[in-house]
Design a protein around this motif. Sequence first.
Motif, PDB file in Angstrom:
ATOM      1  N   UNK A 181       0.913  -1.023   0.001  1.00 21.04           N
ATOM      2  CA  UNK A 181       0.019   0.050   0.058  1.00 21.04           C
ATOM      3  C   UNK A 181       0.848   1.349   0.005  1.00 21.04           C
ATOM      4  N   UNK A 182       0.520   2.055  -0.842  1.00 19.38           N
ATOM      5  CA  UNK A 182       1.295   3.475  -0.783  1.00 19.38           C
ATOM      6  C   UNK A 182       0.570   4.390   0.405  1.00 19.38           C
ATOM      7  N   UNK A 183       1.622   4.640   1.019  1.00 22.35           N
ATOM      8  CA  UNK A 183       1.318   5.555   2.210  1.00 22.35           C
ATOM      9  C   UNK A 183       0.660   6.891   2.000  1.00 22.35           C
ATOM     10  N   UNK A 184      -0.301   7.346   2.688  1.00 17.63           N
ATOM     11  CA  UNK A 184      -1.020   8.551   2.754  1.00 17.63           C
ATOM     12  C   UNK A 184      -0.217   9.764   2.699  1.00 17.63           C
ATOM     13  N   UNK A 185      -0.787  10.912   1.953  1.00 18.53           N
ATOM     14  CA  UNK A 185      -0.123  12.290   2.519  1.00 18.53           C
ATOM     15  C   UNK A 185      -0.981  13.041   2.721  1.00 18.53           C
ATOM     16  N   UNK A 186      -1.038  14.278   3.025  1.00 17.70           N
ATOM     17  CA  UNK A 186      -1.723  15.315   3.440  1.00 17.70           C
ATOM     18  C   UNK A 186      -2.718  15.748   2.098  1.00 17.70           C
ATOM     19  N   UNK A 187      -1.991  15.655   0.889  1.00 21.56           N
ATOM     20  CA  UNK A 187      -2.915  15.958  -0.187  1.00 21.56           C
ATOM     21  C   UNK A 187      -3.840  15.093  -0.525  1.00 21.56           C
ATOM     22  N   UNK A 188      -3.491  13.745  -0.413  1.00 22.21           N
ATOM     23  CA  UNK A 188      -4.614  12.760  -0.573  1.00 22.21           C
ATOM     24  C   UNK A 188      -5.897  12.878   0.607  1.00 22.21           C
ATOM     25  N   UNK A 189      -5.277  13.110   1.587  1.00 23.40           N
ATOM     26  CA  UNK A 189      -6.389  13.103   2.711  1.00 23.40           C
ATOM     27  C   UNK A 189      -7.199  14.189   2.613  1.00 23.40           C
TER      28      UNK A 189
END
Length: 146
Positions: A5-13
């Motif tokens: 799984x690719x980690x989340x980042x603020x932009x995706x959230x």
Amino acid sequence: MPKRISPLNEKKINAAQPKDRVYRLFDGNGLFLFITPQGGKWWRFKYRFEGKAKMLSFGVYPEVSLNEARSRKDVARELLSQGIDPSELRKEEKERNKTERLEAERIPSVRITIEGKIEIWKGSNIMRFSKDEARFVANILNNLVG
């Protein structure tokens, strides 16, 4: 082998919008963001302990940031590696805090305010006295006890 799984980042959230049903954005190692149709974004951590699937809540985004959620996940994973269920530990802490709060409510406390008033607390009840009133009450109590 676990799914990569690719980690989340603020932009995706921040780009995640509510849908008709709840859905999840996964960060990896059991951490995910639970997104409700009303727009709520809740950090969750899914894990197994003694063969049972369990879940912990870490709070609401953005009050709990991505980095904070990850550090809470790391703490929970460390507890799991030591054979401690983080969910049970949280329940025990809540019970201990509740017991301490109830104990504190039974014991009266006295405080003198900046204005010179005297407050006596017992639980949620507060009695406020001026200095003269406090002396009067103290004399009565001394006569009763002494």
